[in-house]
Design a protein around this motif. Sequence first.
Motif, PDB file in Angstrom:
ATOM      1  N   ALA A   5       0.569  -0.845  -0.306  1.00 14.59           N
ATOM      2  CA  ALA A   5      -0.076  -0.008  -0.203  1.00 14.59           C
ATOM      3  C   ALA A   5       0.984   1.289   0.173  1.00 14.59           C
ATOM      4  N   SER A   6       2.113   1.352   0.477  1.00 16.31           N
ATOM      5  CA  SER A   6       3.121   1.890   0.895  1.00 16.31           C
ATOM      6  C   SER A   6       3.896   2.521  -0.868  1.00 16.31           C
ATOM      7  N   GLY A   7       3.328   1.669  -1.833  1.00 16.36           N
ATOM      8  CA  GLY A   7       4.084   1.927  -2.919  1.00 16.36           C
ATOM      9  C   GLY A   7       5.052   1.440  -3.319  1.00 16.36           C
TER      10      GLY A   7
ATOM     11  N   ILE B 259       0.976   0.967   8.818  1.00 15.10           N
ATOM     12  CA  ILE B 259      -1.164   0.583   9.168  1.00 15.10           C
ATOM     13  C   ILE B 259      -1.276   2.021   8.511  1.00 15.10           C
ATOM     14  N   GLY B 260      -0.344   3.046   8.572  1.00 20.39           N
ATOM     15  CA  GLY B 260      -0.778   4.770   8.196  1.00 20.39           C
ATOM     16  C   GLY B 260      -1.108   4.865   6.489  1.00 20.39           C
ATOM     17  N   PHE B 261      -0.384   3.660   6.349  1.00 19.41           N
ATOM     18  CA  PHE B 261      -0.413   4.213   3.877  1.00 19.41           C
ATOM     19  C   PHE B 261      -1.872   3.124   3.888  1.00 19.41           C
ATOM     20  N   ILE B 262      -2.764   2.671   5.059  1.00 18.82           N
ATOM     21  CA  ILE B 262      -3.843   2.096   4.088  1.00 18.82           C
ATOM     22  C   ILE B 262      -4.261   3.038   4.266  1.00 18.82           C
ATOM     23  N   LYS B 263      -5.173   3.446   3.016  1.00 19.86           N
ATOM     24  CA  LYS B 263      -6.249   4.733   2.838  1.00 19.86           C
ATOM     25  C   LYS B 263      -7.282   4.567   3.656  1.00 19.86           C
TER      26      LYS B 263
ATOM     27  N   LEU C 191       9.691  -6.247   0.251  1.00 16.35           N
ATOM     28  CA  LEU C 191      10.268  -5.118   1.549  1.00 16.35           C
ATOM     29  C   LEU C 191       9.511  -6.507   2.828  1.00 16.35           C
ATOM     30  N   HIS C 192       8.133  -6.412   2.920  1.00 11.67           N
ATOM     31  CA  HIS C 192       7.652  -6.800   3.950  1.00 11.67           C
ATOM     32  C   HIS C 192       7.949  -8.425   4.031  1.00 11.67           C
TER      33      HIS C 192
END
Length: 726
Positions: free
Chosen positions: A40-42, A147-151, A47-48
Amino acid sequence: MIRQYELVDMIKAYHPNVDEDAVNRAYVYAMKMHGSQKRASGDPYFLHPLEVAGIMTELKLDDATIITALLHDTIEDTPATYEEIERLFGTEIAKLVDGVTKLNQIELQNPESKQAENFRKLVLAMSEDIRVLLVKLADRLHNMRTIGFIKKPEKRRRIALETLEIYVPLAERIGISKFKEELEDMSFEVLNEEARDSIITRLSFLRDEGEGVVERIIKELEKRLKDSGVKAKVTGREKSPYSIWRKMQRKNISFEQLSDIMAFRATVADTQECYHTLGVIHELYPTVPGRFKDYISIPKSNGYRSLHTTVIGPENQRIEIQIRTHEMHEEAELGVAAHWAYKQDGDNGGEQSGGPKYRWLRELMDIIEHAPKPDEFLENTKLELYQDQVFCFTPQGDLIELPNGATPVDFAYAVHSMVGDTCVGAKINGRIVPLNTRLTNGDQVEIKRSKEGTPNPNWERFVITGKARARIRRFIRAQQREQYSGLGKTMLQKVYKTEEYEFQEKDLQNLCRQFRCDAVEDIYTGIGSGHINARDVFKAAFPDFKASADTPTITKTKSVNNATHKNKGKNKGKSAPMPIKGLIPGMALHFARCCHPLPGDRIVGIVTTGRGVTIHTTECDTLEAFADTPERWLDVAWDEENDTPEAHIGRLNVTVANEPGSLGTVSTVIGQNGGNITNLKIVNRDLDFWDMLLDVYVRDIEHLSNVIAALRATPEIASVSRTKGR
Ligand code: MN
């Protein structure tokens, strides 16, 4: 991004004999499989898993766990398969990756507190190997970090709530406070950012006000302990915002009253020194009553050991102090992982012996065995192993906990007794299954119901929950009562008609006491089940009748073995035959095995004490045995309106030519005519012919006649006849 050689170095730091080749292959394989997938971060997806592997090295875990971390999303999200992973990395790793995949597939659909406990159990039940759970926790940790990248805010909240309710307690349970605190704080931030901010603000205010109070307290504690001959390393910190918030909630205190916010820790050399240190601290400072806990002599169920006390310490500050050894500290931070890592170091070649997997379990059992209370011990044993339970979802996502071996019927009754009573079928994970299918963890079970549905007596044979069994038995008893009662009434009326008396129910009212019944209904039931003789009731109703009644009965008895229709004739058709309708086979009704009656046959019922009615054909030889007990004879008729015909057994005596394939011909002909062979017995076999008995499932006498006709038309078959004997 952690580079390939960096990851290997991270493992080497604590495990010099790492299988570098395997780790490198897993690194390359996962990177290739995830290809151009994005987070989600692009960021590249790879990487995960890489970060998750990194987290696993912090817990000093073995090669298999690191590799599992690298591969943990490949089966679910890439073309990789279990078989391929097994081929490339071996069965152990394939199973671990598969375990994580399964955990990912049972996302909690319905995050609610009452579900959480069951869900935690499900997660534990499904992570048969504790390493699966560790990878899952690290996976969640990294997902929470990003989690901040989840819209969508709802999605963030759902994930955070699930983390707080499921994964935080799991991390705590296996003693990894490192994971626990970070997961907790990140969830808190998503779920109640305002409260968290307020606490942080208040903390920084207190910090400014006290100006270096933590450092000063540490210094003073260390000095005074040293003066008393204790060598301890003291550390101090503020408590986490979430633990402060929880405490505020629990004790209903406001920000202004918030004081107990600092926690100190004295780390010493050995256990003895822990108690010595405690003694010194209690001597130096006044203790806060009720706050002392000795988790060394009685460790927590997750293995946690430490001494806790709260004192009014330096500068009149209320402070909590934990006293523990270095080893205890490491265990508290890393939980079972630390415990395991210790053993691993001094244990050569454990991996060859296939040990690690089982060692985990043993270590865990070890810890569990130190749990203080027996019930806690039991609970924890279940938590880790759960071989005795299975957890399944309703279509709405609710979790139902059942004993292992439970079936959809048990599930239906666990949802609601009405759901059980009206259950007619079931789907597991979208596929229709027989009702006696054993459920497995994570199954989604959908119960098909029908308004007319009733419990099936056969269910009793396979259900395993007490609730299901009790409901089914209750239903059977009620049904039996109803049937016996109807049957008994008919039998009594028959006696009345034979004697040409008018039947009046109110006459029976006075007889209840005599027959030890509460109501007339019970008299009927007693007659129907064979516990009360219908003639006795009749005689009791008309005590004067005695003399004239006996003679005709005896005459009739004598005539009985000729044939029942004669008997019926004697009654001048006054009593209409009782339809079999409503009598459920196997309960109040049985079909005689001697003559195998088929719908269409002329039949008669024989009442047997406690077993209801057995149906024979009127020609059956067995009937002779009942010639002397006419009261047991019951005139019955087939239920012609029955629109769901059941299969009945018809028995055939068949003689076929002794030549290759003739047996096959017989079964083919029967099959073509809709019959189903259930039993075959060869009674005689000579050079030219075989005689055999065939039991065939058919609808009725007409159906059997068709089968017989078809067999007769077959050249290899010499003769066919229906047999009503043994
Ligand atoms: Mn993942």
